[in-house]
Design a protein around this motif. Structure first.
Motif, PDB file in Angstrom:
ATOM      1  N   LYS A 170      41.948  68.916 -14.002  1.00  0.00           N
ATOM      2  CA  LYS A 170      43.086  68.028 -13.771  1.00  0.00           C
ATOM      3  C   LYS A 170      44.146  68.188 -14.864  1.00  0.00           C
ATOM      4  CE  LYS A 170      41.944  65.824  -9.993  1.00  0.00           C
ATOM      5  NZ  LYS A 170      42.788  65.839  -8.766  1.00  0.00           N
ATOM      6  N   ALA A 171      43.705  68.266 -16.122  1.00  0.00           N
ATOM      7  CA  ALA A 171      44.654  68.418 -17.231  1.00  0.00           C
ATOM      8  C   ALA A 171      45.418  69.729 -17.114  1.00  0.00           C
ATOM      9  CB  ALA A 171      43.913  68.349 -18.563  1.00  0.00           C
ATOM     10  N   TYR A 187      37.962  66.761 -15.646  1.00  0.00           N
ATOM     11  CA  TYR A 187      39.103  66.459 -16.509  1.00  0.00           C
ATOM     12  C   TYR A 187      39.825  67.728 -16.954  1.00  0.00           C
ATOM     13  CZ  TYR A 187      37.544  61.585 -16.868  1.00  0.00           C
ATOM     14  OH  TYR A 187      37.209  60.285 -16.596  1.00  0.00           O
ATOM     15  N   ILE A 247      40.366  58.099 -14.825  1.00  0.00           N
ATOM     16  CA  ILE A 247      41.688  58.591 -15.217  1.00  0.00           C
ATOM     17  C   ILE A 247      42.468  58.971 -13.967  1.00  0.00           C
ATOM     18  CG2 ILE A 247      42.969  60.363 -16.477  1.00  0.00           C
ATOM     19  CD1 ILE A 247      40.694  60.623 -18.409  1.00  0.00           C
ATOM     20  N   LYS A 303      48.124  69.540 -14.516  1.00  0.00           N
ATOM     21  CA  LYS A 303      49.285  68.777 -14.966  1.00  0.00           C
ATOM     22  C   LYS A 303      50.036  69.484 -16.096  1.00  0.00           C
ATOM     23  CE  LYS A 303      48.547  65.696 -11.962  1.00  0.00           C
ATOM     24  NZ  LYS A 303      49.442  65.630 -10.775  1.00  0.00           N
ATOM     25  N   TRP A 349      45.281  61.073 -13.251  1.00  0.00           N
ATOM     26  CA  TRP A 349      46.038  62.102 -13.955  1.00  0.00           C
ATOM     27  C   TRP A 349      47.493  62.173 -13.510  1.00  0.00           C
ATOM     28  CZ3 TRP A 349      44.502  64.485 -18.281  1.00  0.00           C
ATOM     29  CH2 TRP A 349      43.146  64.409 -18.600  1.00  0.00           C
TER      30      TRP A 349
END
Length: 276
Positions: free
Chosen positions: A127-128, A124, A89, A131, A91
């Motif tokens: 990173k999420a 993840y 992914i 963002k 991101w």
């Protein structure tokens, strides 16, 4: 007088030994070939056992295009869910669904069964959050494993804060080694332990048929996240907090297919379900 030496006769390979060798080799190759065929045919079951896949059995047969489903619910909030199954992914690229629909929330699989972590969860999740997606973590429940150990596995690996989704219990399989009633006891035990720890009622994820047949009457006090990839609902059931509409969407930045979800409310309404 010279002594004539009798030449030494070396035993030659018999036709029988050659035939035996060829026969053994042939059957070994046949056995290996059959083994590979069986292994390939059971690849999904093996992946489930190892915890790499959720072994979803929902077949996507909706004839209505995904864009029409999203357009029908354009005033609602859209999100995706990911796990180690989405191996790569970027991101920086993850912003919207195909068609330009903005992604507001992301669920990440955290744990599986009694003792397994999703090996991409920490990365993840971080990173999420970076963002600025609204984030949620879910546990894939294995019916034949101890519910207390499964709850502790989730708690030990997931920290939730204000603004996150409540914890999610993902139940998709029926038990093989216990009765349905014992399964429900285990599910309730997991829910109660996790609720006590985080101070918020968990969300239950399942398919619509599983929800209707086994969960709705016994767990009606919990929010539900329901997967149905074949129906087209212009009005989402009031009992559903989230509707997972497909597992075959494309999102820029994510290699492979992705699950897409609709929160049953606007972006403002979404805040009502988040941890306070």
């Amino acid at each position: 007088m010279a002594v004539r030496k009798t030449p030494i006769r070396r035993p030659s390979k018999s036709k029988k030994s050659n035939t035996t060798f060829k026969s053994t080799t042939f059957y070994s190759l046949v056995f290996f070939g059959v083994f590979l065929v069986v292994l390939y045919s059971q690849r999904n079951a093996l992946a489930y056992y190892l915890g790499f896949k959720t072994d979803k059995v929902i077949v996507e047969t909706r004839t209505v295009p995904l864009e029409k489903v999203l357009d029908t619910h354009i005033e609602k909030s859209f999100g995706i869910d990911v796990s180690e199954y989405q191996n790569k992914i970027d991101w920086d690229e993850v912003k919207e669904l195909e068609g330009g629909y903005p992604i507001e929330f992301v669920f990440v699989r955290a744990t599986v069964g009694c003792d397994r972590k999703d090996y991409k969860f920490k990365k993840y999740w971080k990173k999420a959050k970076e963002k600025n997606f609204i984030c949620g973590a879910y546990h894939y429940y294995r019916p034949n494993e101890n519910s207390v150990a499964q709850a502790n596995n989730f708690i030990e690996n997931v920290t939730l804060v204000e603004g996150d989704f409540p914890p999610v219990l993902d139940i998709e399989k029926l038990p093989k080694e216990q009765s349905l009633e014992r399964l429900k006891v285990g599910l309730r035990r997991w829910l109660e332990i996790v609720e006590k720890h985080y101070g918020v009622k968990p969300i239950i994820y399942s398919s619509e048929s599983y929800y209707t047949d086994f969960l709705r009457d016994d767990f009606e006090e919990y929010p539900f996240w329901i997967a149905n990839y074949s129906a087209f609902y212009e009005d989402i059931d009031d009992e559903w907090s989230i509707w997972q509409i497909t597992e075959n969407a494309e999102v820029k930045g994510i290699k492979g297919r992705v699950d897409v979800n609709i929160y049953n409310g606007t972006s403002v309404d979404l805040k009502e379900i988040l941890i306070k």
